[in-house]
Design an enzyme around this catalytic site. Sequence first.
Site, PDB file in Angstrom:
ATOM      1  N   THR A  27       0.906  -1.203  -0.249  1.00  0.00           N
ATOM      2  CA  THR A  27      -0.367   0.008   0.055  1.00  0.00           C
ATOM      3  C   THR A  27       1.046   1.027  -0.282  1.00  0.00           C
ATOM      4  OG1 THR A  27      -1.922  -1.095   1.149  1.00  0.00           O
ATOM      5  CG2 THR A  27      -1.690   1.089   1.441  1.00  0.00           C
ATOM      6  N   HIS A 181      -6.848 -10.699  -1.059  1.00  0.00           N
ATOM      7  CA  HIS A 181      -6.269 -10.557   0.764  1.00  0.00           C
ATOM      8  C   HIS A 181      -7.198 -11.149   2.075  1.00  0.00           C
ATOM      9  CE1 HIS A 181      -3.888  -8.891   2.773  1.00  0.00           C
ATOM     10  NE2 HIS A 181      -3.714  -7.384   2.858  1.00  0.00           N
ATOM     11  N   ASN A 184      -3.846 -10.216   7.909  1.00  0.00           N
ATOM     12  CA  ASN A 184      -3.163  -8.878   8.231  1.00  0.00           C
ATOM     13  C   ASN A 184      -5.195  -7.661   9.003  1.00  0.00           C
ATOM     14  OD1 ASN A 184      -0.542  -8.504   8.177  1.00  0.00           O
ATOM     15  ND2 ASN A 184      -0.890  -7.632   5.753  1.00  0.00           N
ATOM     16  N   TYR A 186      -8.044  -8.129   7.853  1.00  0.00           N
ATOM     17  CA  TYR A 186      -9.077  -7.270   6.751  1.00  0.00           C
ATOM     18  C   TYR A 186      -9.897  -8.107   7.110  1.00  0.00           C
ATOM     19  CZ  TYR A 186      -5.170  -4.387   5.734  1.00  0.00           C
ATOM     20  OH  TYR A 186      -4.473  -3.275   6.476  1.00  0.00           O
ATOM     21  N   ASN A 241      -3.568  -4.551  12.449  1.00  0.00           N
ATOM     22  CA  ASN A 241      -5.156  -4.578  12.784  1.00  0.00           C
ATOM     23  C   ASN A 241      -5.818  -5.129  13.617  1.00  0.00           C
ATOM     24  OD1 ASN A 241      -4.342  -2.497  10.679  1.00  0.00           O
ATOM     25  ND2 ASN A 241      -4.362  -3.850   9.383  1.00  0.00           N
TER      26      ASN A 241
END
Length: 375
Positions: A27, A181, A184, A186, A241
């Site tokens: 990112t 994805h 992490n 998400y 996260n």
Amino acid sequence: MNFPSLFSPLQVGPYHLNHRLVMAPLTRMRAEQASFAPRPLNAEYYGQRATPGGLIVAEASPVMATGRGNPATPGIYSEQQVGGWREVVDAVHAKGGLIFLQLWHVGRVSHSSLQPGGVLPVAPSAVAIGDGLTAMTAHGKPEPYETPRALETHEVADVVESFRQGAINAKKAGFDGVEIHGANGYLVEQFLQSHTNLRTDQYGGSIENRARFLMEVAQAVIGVWGADRVAVRLSPYGIANGSGEVDPVPLYTHVIQSLDPLGLAYLHFIEPRSSGAGRAEVNHQNVPSAMVLFRPIWHGVLITAGGFTGETAEAAIAAGHADAIAFGRIFISNPDLPRRLKHGYPLTPYNRATFYGGEETGYTDYSAYDELQRA
């Protein structure tokens, strides 16, 4: 410098790689501000890092407007975004490289200022991110994460459909494949993990139910691309996260064994030592190795990432723990990273302050080794 394993060929789905150094999805928050479409600067950046027969996994791109968690991240849900990505793909293909797009929905890792209409972010359950973590906001000031809104059962199918449409759009843009994805912290991982998924419908409760969302997304995307051009990224033992399963082994064993028969292009791990989602320097010690732990139950191509050097990458491939190694931060500051590692050229250090947002500085102004010698 001699890395025979790292610079040996590899078959990934229908594609022949000339070497096993992969550019990890990173990112960078440099898309066009209003449309979230890639722009010529992005095409220049990816083109600089492309090599003949080398694989790039492009940065995570939301499959729908509600999937956004950062300013200026490129999407894959509008025609303008598709057009911007086409220029990026063309720049990589012009160098003989291959490029996959990472399909993304951040779920609760967002803020209402980034959501259409200023609504709350969505998630499997209304569980907030704690531990003092702060969200990136549209106005650039960090703020505490809000408690997300739990998706209704019928809305889950809409999100799955958005992944399918994102896969279609990626194909329109000319990508060589896509990566889902699932790492992490998400949305996909929020469904997988027990502390973020408190649902009582078919998407919650048992490990099989919690894995259902990922499997439905995978099947939807495979329906567009075929399995051998679809990949999945996972972060067992990751804590980015607000993620983290108390005992990850049963969950990720089930997930990997469910994905294994599908014939995917590859499985992509983030090693636990580097679970920080890029926001800080992270190098956890005395943690398990995802590639070593789960390699015995994965029979396809395995890519892993997380603070590797040329020496440790060579050792991992030579030992059979992984088939390819994805490099992130040092690929930012060394656009010609494969050549530098192959010839033992020194590496240019990266500047973390320029990772997120901005223009050319810290993005396209890093020089290849040959250019440094001529300067």
